[in-house]
Design a protein around this motif. Structure first.
Motif, PDB file in Angstrom:
ATOM      1  N   ALA A 252       1.078   4.133  -2.961  1.00  0.00           N
ATOM      2  CA  ALA A 252       0.920   5.472  -2.483  1.00  0.00           C
ATOM      3  C   ALA A 252       1.990   6.243  -3.140  1.00  0.00           C
ATOM      4  O   ALA A 252       1.824   7.463  -3.411  1.00  0.00           O
TER       5      ALA A 252
ATOM      6  N   LEU B 280       0.882  -1.180  -0.053  1.00  0.00           N
ATOM      7  CA  LEU B 280      -0.015  -0.090  -0.072  1.00  0.00           C
ATOM      8  C   LEU B 280       0.751   1.096   0.039  1.00  0.00           C
ATOM      9  O   LEU B 280       0.799   2.203  -0.788  1.00  0.00           O
ATOM     10  N   ALA B 281       1.846   1.191   0.739  1.00  0.00           N
ATOM     11  CA  ALA B 281       2.915   2.291   0.780  1.00  0.00           C
ATOM     12  C   ALA B 281       3.693   2.599  -0.390  1.00  0.00           C
ATOM     13  O   ALA B 281       3.584   3.870  -0.650  1.00  0.00           O
ATOM     14  N   ARG B 282       4.053   1.623  -0.896  1.00  0.00           N
ATOM     15  CA  ARG B 282       4.886   1.448  -2.288  1.00  0.00           C
ATOM     16  C   ARG B 282       3.497   2.202  -3.516  1.00  0.00           C
ATOM     17  O   ARG B 282       4.156   3.325  -4.324  1.00  0.00           O
TER      18      ARG B 282
END
Lengths: 371, 137
Positions: free
Chosen positions: B123, B119-121
């Protein structure tokens, strides 16, 4: 109002419902829709039904959408009915949106804010042209990835709040009013208004929010921050006595920043409206924030002149399950009601004709129609 | 407990299939599905308010050795809640704890870390890098 039981419709009703089931299925040459497909591929509809049904459960919402043939208000109604069959275990601790794992986070008032402007999966900047490749069912889509920076993304109120330019949230841990358990009295406290708005009809909230921009209620809003992502939900089960995480939910939060309030004793500050919604629902969260701010008119010493500033009007009409119930009940038999109205109007006309007086005089001589 | 609650039910079931067997149990309560009222805070940090409900399933068990296990998990999956409650009981047993931790908790923690990092990547790939345009004269 009189309701009289009549019999005789059972066979017709059974046949109507059987036809409805067949119509819902549609052409059997086309594959039947699975609820998992709705959950995965019609996520924005699922989010809306969860919000308006006031029940976070993507699987149940997908089923409701299938059962209602995509009628989202009917689907929300089904979820509301479903929740009444379940016991309530308790309430969660308030979710911490500051520690949300972000999919999207933008601010329209600070370009270079800590944590950055993260667009996430957005329809903004699309050209709104129909994409016929989707009709060919050959979607091959992968989200690009980049190395994540280890950088905190503080909430905008916390950034601006440090200087005292923005009104603070206030501190309270009072048990909030719950409009599913107690009748709402006006003027409603803010937490009751937020609960009502959170489950209100998106179109109605959008229209009301828009009305505040069109001059019905003084408003000059900026999107301080919009964030979409997942948060952990914690409860304190009585058998344990400490907080445990029971899962995660996706939420959308909007911080709407509006013009100032101040007084002789307090320097001017920006004021805020707040929106929070299940799933990825930016329009809903923004509209809710606009209406939340408008409903704070009285506490901020503003004149209440517009519909969006009237808590009783907004909260008593924003719920689409209640609204559709009352509007759609007009379809049900009102034979006796109408019979009495027919008799009244025939007598009115008879008296008016006989005495050749005006209709209003004739009306004055009649007993109340509703008696 | 949070890790077990946040686990994908299918993944938890698969890990349980390969883990050392859990002790027998008697059910004390549930599994039963109900509602938890999800709360937010006005303005994000102010007074609590009721946002709306969510489904949750809870179970309590006593295992053959008398240990109590409790679980409440989001959603309506009875097997998920029951597995989490049985594991809660079994993990209190020092003789089983390390083996179960290695067989279940650590893989769950790893896949959760992967999910969150993914998810962080994604985003991060949509993060805007502003640059100023040179004024054309």
């Amino acid at each position: 109002m009189a309701y009289v039981a009549v019999k005789g419709g059972e066979r017709a009703i059974d046949a109507a419902h059987a036809w409805l089931a067949a119509e819902r299925r549609g052409d059997t040459a086309v594959a039947e829709l699975e609820t998992a497909q709705i959950r995965e591929q019609l996520g924005r509809a699922v989010d809306r039904v969860m919000a308006e049904g006031s029940l976070y459960d993507p699987g149940l919402a997908a089923l409701a959408i299938k059962q209602a043939q995509g009628d989202l208000i009917e689907a929300g109604f089904l979820l509301r009915a479903s929740r009444t069959t379940l016991p309530r275990f308790g309430a969660s601790l308030p979710v911490e949106t500051a520690t949300m794992r972000l999919a999207r986070r933008i601010s329209a008032i600070f370009k270079d804010l800590p944590g950055g402007q993260v667009l996430g999966p957005t329809y903004d900047y699309t050209h709104r042209l129909l994409d016929f490749s989707l009709a060919a069912n050959a979607t091959q889509a992968t989200a690009p990835e980049a190395e994540a920076r280890d950088e905190a993304a503080p909430r905008v109120p916390d950034i601006l709040g440090d200087e005292g330019l923005l009104e603070a949230d206030g501190v309270s841990d009072a048990e909030p009013f719950d409009l599913t358990r107690a009748p709402l009295a006006y003027p409603a406290p803010r937490e009751a208004r937020l609960q009502g708005l959170a489950r209100g009809d998106e179109g109605f909230l959008l229209g009301l929010g828009y009305s505040t921009q069109r001059g019905y209620g003084n408003s000059h809003p900026f999107v301080g921050e919009l964030r979409v992502g997942e948060v952990d939900v914690e409860i304190v089960p009585p058998e344990l006595g400490f907080a445990v995480c029971i899962g995660t939910v996706a939420l959308t939060e909007c911080q709407m920043v509006n013009q100032f309030a101040g007084s002789k004793t307090q320097p001017a500050q920006f004021t805020r409206g707040y929106g929070l919604a299940f799933g990825h629902a930016e329009r809903r969260a923004m509209a809710m924030a606009l209406v939340d701010r408008a409903l704070r008119a009285q506490e901020l010493g503003e004149a209440r002149t517009a519909p969006a500033q009237d808590a009783e009007f907004v909260l008593s009409t924003c719920d689409n399950v209640e609204a559709t119930g009352f509007v759609e009940h007009l379809k049900l038999p009102h034979y006796v009601d109408f019979q009495s109205e027919l008799e009244t109007i025939r007598r009115l006309r008879g008296i008016a004709g006989k005495n050749a007086t005006s209709l209003s005089e004739a009306t004055a001589n009649l007993p109340e129609a509703a008696q | 407990m949070g890790l077990l609650a946040r686990a994908r039910p299918a993944e938890l079931a698969a890990l349980l299939g390969q883990a050392p067997a859990l002790p027998d149990y008697t059910s004390l309560r549930g599994p039963e599905t109900g509602l938890v009222m999800l709360r937010g805070r006005a303005g994000g940090g102010g007074a609590p308010f009721n946002l709306g409900e969510m489904t949750a399933t809870r179970a309590s068990v006593r295992d053959a050795e008398g240990r109590l296990g409790h679980a409440t998990v989001a959603g309506r999956d009875d097997a998920h809640a029951l597995a989490a409650a049985r594991l809660d009981a079994a993990l209190q047993d020092p003789a089983r704890h390390d083996a179960l931790k290695a067989a279940i908790l650590e893989p769950l923690a790893e896949s959760e870390t992967q999910r969150r990092a993914g998810l962080a990547r994604r985003a991060a790939a949509t993060r805007v890098d502003f640059f100023a345009l040179t004024t054309q004269r």
